[in-house]
Design a protein around this motif. Structure first.
Motif, PDB file in Angstrom:
ATOM      1  N   ILE A   1       9.298 -59.463  52.993  1.00 45.63           N
ATOM      2  CA  ILE A   1       8.572 -59.466  54.259  1.00 45.63           C
ATOM      3  C   ILE A   1       9.299 -58.558  55.244  1.00 45.63           C
ATOM      4  O   ILE A   1      10.495 -58.736  55.476  1.00 45.63           O
ATOM      5  CB  ILE A   1       8.485 -60.883  54.870  1.00 45.63           C
ATOM      6  CG1 ILE A   1       7.824 -61.867  53.912  1.00 45.63           C
ATOM      7  CG2 ILE A   1       7.739 -60.850  56.207  1.00 45.63           C
ATOM      8  CD1 ILE A   1       7.899 -63.315  54.358  1.00 45.63           C
ATOM      9  N   GLY A   2       8.589 -57.591  55.805  1.00 47.08           N
ATOM     10  CA  GLY A   2       9.138 -56.796  56.898  1.00 47.08           C
ATOM     11  C   GLY A   2       9.048 -57.621  58.158  1.00 47.08           C
ATOM     12  O   GLY A   2       7.972 -58.125  58.501  1.00 47.08           O
ATOM     13  N   ILE A   3      10.170 -57.807  58.882  1.00 49.12           N
ATOM     14  CA  ILE A   3      10.128 -58.717  60.026  1.00 49.12           C
ATOM     15  C   ILE A   3      10.257 -58.041  61.383  1.00 49.12           C
ATOM     16  O   ILE A   3       9.759 -58.564  62.361  1.00 49.12           O
ATOM     17  CB  ILE A   3      11.148 -59.874  59.899  1.00 49.12           C
ATOM     18  CG1 ILE A   3      12.567 -59.377  59.663  1.00 49.12           C
ATOM     19  CG2 ILE A   3      10.733 -60.816  58.812  1.00 49.12           C
ATOM     20  CD1 ILE A   3      13.601 -60.482  59.560  1.00 49.12           C
ATOM     21  N   GLU A   4      10.907 -56.893  61.454  1.00 51.19           N
ATOM     22  CA  GLU A   4      10.987 -56.219  62.755  1.00 51.19           C
ATOM     23  C   GLU A   4      11.169 -54.717  62.564  1.00 51.19           C
ATOM     24  O   GLU A   4      12.069 -54.282  61.873  1.00 51.19           O
ATOM     25  CB  GLU A   4      12.133 -56.782  63.600  1.00 51.19           C
ATOM     26  CG  GLU A   4      12.143 -56.260  65.011  1.00 51.19           C
ATOM     27  CD  GLU A   4      13.064 -57.017  65.954  1.00 51.19           C
ATOM     28  OE1 GLU A   4      13.336 -56.471  67.036  1.00 51.19           O
ATOM     29  OE2 GLU A   4      13.518 -58.127  65.621  1.00 51.19           O
ATOM     30  N   LYS A   5      10.277 -53.946  63.217  1.00 48.45           N
ATOM     31  CA  LYS A   5      10.372 -52.486  63.202  1.00 48.45           C
ATOM     32  C   LYS A   5      11.108 -52.073  64.473  1.00 48.45           C
ATOM     33  O   LYS A   5      10.787 -52.533  65.562  1.00 48.45           O
ATOM     34  CB  LYS A   5       8.980 -51.866  63.180  1.00 48.45           C
ATOM     35  CG  LYS A   5       8.995 -50.386  62.849  1.00 48.45           C
ATOM     36  CD  LYS A   5       7.646 -49.700  62.954  1.00 48.45           C
ATOM     37  CE  LYS A   5       6.504 -50.374  62.293  1.00 48.45           C
ATOM     38  NZ  LYS A   5       5.254 -49.585  62.330  1.00 48.45           N
TER      39      LYS A   5
ATOM     40  N   CYS B   1       3.159 -58.284  58.642  1.00 49.60           N
ATOM     41  CA  CYS B   1       3.538 -57.499  57.470  1.00 49.60           C
ATOM     42  C   CYS B   1       2.303 -57.373  56.578  1.00 49.60           C
ATOM     43  O   CYS B   1       1.655 -58.373  56.268  1.00 49.60           O
ATOM     44  CB  CYS B   1       4.666 -58.216  56.734  1.00 49.60           C
ATOM     45  SG  CYS B   1       5.329 -57.285  55.361  1.00 49.60           S
ATOM     46  N   PHE B   2       1.976 -56.132  56.181  1.00 50.32           N
ATOM     47  CA  PHE B   2       0.755 -55.876  55.435  1.00 50.32           C
ATOM     48  C   PHE B   2       1.008 -54.951  54.255  1.00 50.32           C
ATOM     49  O   PHE B   2       1.852 -54.064  54.320  1.00 50.32           O
ATOM     50  CB  PHE B   2      -0.307 -55.234  56.339  1.00 50.32           C
ATOM     51  CG  PHE B   2      -0.656 -56.085  57.519  1.00 50.32           C
ATOM     52  CD1 PHE B   2      -1.549 -57.121  57.394  1.00 50.32           C
ATOM     53  CD2 PHE B   2      -0.063 -55.852  58.749  1.00 50.32           C
ATOM     54  CE1 PHE B   2      -1.870 -57.917  58.472  1.00 50.32           C
ATOM     55  CE2 PHE B   2      -0.369 -56.642  59.838  1.00 50.32           C
ATOM     56  CZ  PHE B   2      -1.273 -57.677  59.705  1.00 50.32           C
ATOM     57  N   LYS B   3       0.220 -55.132  53.183  1.00 51.56           N
ATOM     58  CA  LYS B   3       0.263 -54.247  52.028  1.00 51.56           C
ATOM     59  C   LYS B   3      -0.559 -53.002  52.328  1.00 51.56           C
ATOM     60  O   LYS B   3      -1.538 -53.069  53.060  1.00 51.56           O
ATOM     61  CB  LYS B   3      -0.319 -54.957  50.799  1.00 51.56           C
ATOM     62  CG  LYS B   3       0.453 -56.180  50.386  1.00 51.56           C
ATOM     63  CD  LYS B   3      -0.183 -56.859  49.200  1.00 51.56           C
ATOM     64  CE  LYS B   3       0.642 -58.080  48.821  1.00 51.56           C
ATOM     65  NZ  LYS B   3       0.187 -58.694  47.585  1.00 51.56           N
ATOM     66  N   THR B   4      -0.172 -51.884  51.731  1.00 50.79           N
ATOM     67  CA  THR B   4      -0.975 -50.671  51.855  1.00 50.79           C
ATOM     68  C   THR B   4      -2.063 -50.649  50.799  1.00 50.79           C
ATOM     69  O   THR B   4      -2.978 -49.849  50.867  1.00 50.79           O
ATOM     70  CB  THR B   4      -0.110 -49.400  51.708  1.00 50.79           C
ATOM     71  OG1 THR B   4       0.530 -49.434  50.427  1.00 50.79           O
ATOM     72  CG2 THR B   4       0.916 -49.300  52.815  1.00 50.79           C
TER      73      THR B   4
END
Length: 178
Positions: A137-141, A43-46
């Protein structure tokens, strides 16, 4: 040179040669495009200056259950602009966790959660009105962005991270509708 030619062309024209296309030039590019990159997993910030979600987003390559301490590696590249995913909200004060899903962009869903907190009209909103300190936190796309698939994967993460009440905030406590 004629006067009209001088008026239209400040420098005299150059005669140039351009190599015709060959098999190599058709198959191989001289430069990689700007969009080409080896995507890291996590998970990353833009790092957009105006992005409110980036301030709440935790850059990480894994998620951890606050209840069991078990860590899980992330296998996708997720940012606030990612669509169709399962995400985690960690309360940094009381260590409760909430797993949710969205078919749209994570930043739009986060906007909805911020509205819930302002209005305190859901369990999640009431909780974070008192605790105030959380990370996202984004955990799964998901490749398949159907509601049914998102809910199945969301439930899988609820069980993995053990986010059921009273140690966490489960799906039945929190409204997804805004």
């Amino acid at each position: 040179m004629s006067k009209t030619f001088k008026d239209n062309f400040h420098r005299p024209p150059a005669v140039v040669f351009r190599q015709p296309l060959n098999l190599k030039s058709l198959l191989v590019r001289a430069k990689l495009s700007q969009s080409f990159s080896v995507e890291s997993k996590g998970c990353f910030k833009t790092h957009s200056k105006r992005c409110v979600t980036c301030s709440a987003l935790k850059e990480t390559a894994f998620v951890q259950s606050h209840y069991t301490g078990q860590k899980f590696k992330l296998f996708h590249n997720i940012t606030c602009n990612s669509v169709g995913l399962v995400y985690l909200i960690n309360c940094l004060d009381c260590k409760k966790q909430y797993v949710g899903e969205t078919g749209g962009e994570l930043r739009i869903r986060h906007r909805g959660h911020r509205q819930e907190i302002r209005k305190a009209n859901t369990t999640l909103g009431k909780h974070f009105q008192s605790c105030k300190n959380f990370e996202l936190i984004g955990i799964e796309k998901l490749v398949n962005n159907s509601k049914r698939v998102r809910e199945e994967v969301e439930l899988k993460w609820i069980y993995r991270l053990n986010t059921f009440a009273p140690v966490g905030m489960n799906v039945k406590e929190v409204s997804h509708d805004i």
